[in-house]
Design a protein around this motif. Sequence first.
Motif, PDB file in Angstrom:
ATOM      1  N   LYS A 219      11.131  -7.439  -6.577  1.00 50.33           N
ATOM      2  CA  LYS A 219       9.725  -7.823  -6.777  1.00 50.33           C
ATOM      3  C   LYS A 219       8.766  -6.991  -5.917  1.00 50.33           C
ATOM      4  CE  LYS A 219      10.810 -12.642  -7.934  1.00 50.33           C
ATOM      5  NZ  LYS A 219      10.565 -14.074  -7.606  1.00 50.33           N
ATOM      6  N   ILE A 220       9.314  -6.050  -5.142  1.00 47.03           N
ATOM      7  CA  ILE A 220       8.464  -5.220  -4.287  1.00 47.03           C
ATOM      8  C   ILE A 220       7.969  -4.012  -5.077  1.00 47.03           C
ATOM      9  CG2 ILE A 220       8.363  -3.845  -2.178  1.00 47.03           C
ATOM     10  CD1 ILE A 220      10.671  -5.534  -1.085  1.00 47.03           C
ATOM     11  N   ARG A 221       6.661  -3.805  -5.096  1.00 45.86           N
ATOM     12  CA  ARG A 221       6.093  -2.644  -5.785  1.00 45.86           C
ATOM     13  C   ARG A 221       5.000  -2.031  -4.914  1.00 45.86           C
ATOM     14  NH1 ARG A 221       1.179  -4.110  -8.654  1.00 45.86           N
ATOM     15  NH2 ARG A 221       0.748  -6.333  -8.349  1.00 45.86           N
ATOM     16  N   PHE A 222       4.760  -0.758  -5.142  1.00 50.22           N
ATOM     17  CA  PHE A 222       3.730  -0.044  -4.394  1.00 50.22           C
ATOM     18  C   PHE A 222       2.469   0.104  -5.242  1.00 50.22           C
ATOM     19  CE2 PHE A 222       7.635   1.152  -2.266  1.00 50.22           C
ATOM     20  CZ  PHE A 222       7.269   1.132  -0.932  1.00 50.22           C
ATOM     21  N   VAL A 223       1.325  -0.090  -4.601  1.00 50.46           N
ATOM     22  CA  VAL A 223       0.031   0.017  -5.282  1.00 50.46           C
ATOM     23  C   VAL A 223      -0.792   1.103  -4.592  1.00 50.46           C
ATOM     24  CG1 VAL A 223       0.020  -2.385  -6.034  1.00 50.46           C
ATOM     25  CG2 VAL A 223      -0.956  -1.798  -3.824  1.00 50.46           C
ATOM     26  N   PRO A 224      -1.760   1.695  -5.324  1.00 52.49           N
ATOM     27  CA  PRO A 224      -2.461   2.866  -4.787  1.00 52.49           C
ATOM     28  C   PRO A 224      -3.403   2.601  -3.620  1.00 52.49           C
ATOM     29  CG  PRO A 224      -3.374   2.245  -6.921  1.00 52.49           C
ATOM     30  CD  PRO A 224      -2.144   1.416  -6.722  1.00 52.49           C
TER      31      PRO A 224
ATOM     32  N   GLN B 239       0.846  -1.186   0.000  1.00 53.54           N
ATOM     33  CA  GLN B 239       0.000   0.000   0.000  1.00 53.54           C
ATOM     34  C   GLN B 239       0.888   1.244   0.000  1.00 53.54           C
ATOM     35  OE1 GLN B 239      -2.596   0.167   3.345  1.00 53.54           O
ATOM     36  NE2 GLN B 239      -3.494   2.129   2.794  1.00 53.54           N
ATOM     37  N   ALA B 240       0.673   2.139  -0.963  1.00 51.48           N
ATOM     38  CA  ALA B 240       1.540   3.305  -1.122  1.00 51.48           C
ATOM     39  C   ALA B 240       1.503   4.231   0.089  1.00 51.48           C
ATOM     40  CB  ALA B 240       1.154   4.071  -2.387  1.00 51.48           C
ATOM     41  N   ASP B 241       0.355   4.342   0.734  1.00 48.16           N
ATOM     42  CA  ASP B 241       0.249   5.250   1.875  1.00 48.16           C
ATOM     43  C   ASP B 241       0.312   4.520   3.216  1.00 48.16           C
ATOM     44  OD1 ASP B 241      -2.155   3.951   1.683  1.00 48.16           O
ATOM     45  OD2 ASP B 241      -3.406   5.746   1.830  1.00 48.16           O
ATOM     46  N   ALA B 242       0.876   3.307   3.203  1.00 49.68           N
ATOM     47  CA  ALA B 242       1.030   2.567   4.462  1.00 49.68           C
ATOM     48  C   ALA B 242       1.943   3.344   5.408  1.00 49.68           C
ATOM     49  CB  ALA B 242       1.603   1.186   4.192  1.00 49.68           C
ATOM     50  N   PRO B 243       1.652   3.356   6.689  1.00 49.73           N
ATOM     51  CA  PRO B 243       2.488   4.101   7.636  1.00 49.73           C
ATOM     52  C   PRO B 243       3.874   3.479   7.778  1.00 49.73           C
ATOM     53  CG  PRO B 243       0.846   2.792   8.806  1.00 49.73           C
ATOM     54  CD  PRO B 243       0.507   2.695   7.354  1.00 49.73           C
ATOM     55  N   ASN B 244       4.854   4.307   8.128  1.00 50.30           N
ATOM     56  CA  ASN B 244       6.190   3.800   8.402  1.00 50.30           C
ATOM     57  C   ASN B 244       6.138   2.724   9.478  1.00 50.30           C
ATOM     58  OD1 ASN B 244       7.492   5.430   6.566  1.00 50.30           O
ATOM     59  ND2 ASN B 244       8.051   6.986   8.049  1.00 50.30           N
ATOM     60  N   GLY B 245       6.901   1.679   9.272  1.00 48.66           N
ATOM     61  CA  GLY B 245       6.929   0.582  10.233  1.00 48.66           C
ATOM     62  C   GLY B 245       6.021  -0.570   9.861  1.00 48.66           C
TER      63      GLY B 245
END
Length: 325
Positions: A189-194, A47-53
């Motif tokens: 292989k790690i990518r961010f999704v909206p 998740q692109a807006d996932a919180p740090n940690g």
Amino acid sequence: MKLSRVISVMFILLFWIPIKSFALSCLVDGSSSASFNEALGTDLAVQADAPNGTIIWESQSRSVPVICADNREVGRESIYFYLNPASVSVGQGIRVGIRYKGIAITQSSGKYDTGHHSQEGCNWANCTGWRSAKFTLNFSVFIEKYGTTPTTGQATSLTSYRVFQLDGVGGLNPTPNSNLNYVLTGLNKIRFVPCSPKLTVTPSTIDFGRLSSGGGQSGQQITASRFSLNLKRDCTTPYTVNARFTPKTGSILNGLLVPANNSSVGISLFRAESNEKLAYNSWFKLTDMTGTTPARIDLFAQLLWRAKPVIGPFDAAVVIDLFYK
């Protein structure tokens, strides 16, 4: 004629320049390999807006038997994790850490004391001149969301990353294949999704009701209760959702979740549609999401006798983790 004698005196200056000594060579006991490789094994959508940690991925708990040879017999020497020994950038929006003795080590350089030393496990009967140490290194490695999300969605182009090298106080041993390195592969292989799905569990608490202890035998089913995992999201980016059930209270014995306050019973989880048993602490494919249509996955919890029935209440709890690929 007066003769003169010229006496030449030559001074020989000797300079002793100490050579940095790398005293330790640490390898997996019983193996000549200096590399412990672990693959992510799957594409990961974050998740692109996932919180740090936010934990993106974590390895299983590792118990690695280590032997360290004190080649120069310099005496007792502490053994360290040297973090990111290749001194490379892991990427953007992520960082790698080590979970060790209940502490999350997230520094990207320098060293961290393991608490082990070069004389560990030795005595004069089994170690000649304190030349080797043996111990078990217990740890896990994780990747977490951290920092600014890359605009491209690609976290890193690295196919492999050296998380740590095990070494002594003198620094990194430059001799090839002489010290244990933990290497993560597949970080590209790690990518961010909206967006990510919102999870609800219905019901959130399973009440098995009042039970009869008459005739209970080990392995016999007492009862079973259904519940469902419901996923809803607002975007159409396709990805697969994986899940993992991790005990919060209770313990896992022979594949069953056993309540701490009544060990005579155990709980198993199954998919309702296929009767597939789901292992605790292990990732499994939950569902594919391709649009905004909500997904519902039906499961059931099976309650079994483990031993002679014990009268009284019991409770246990699990945490549901999700990751996307």
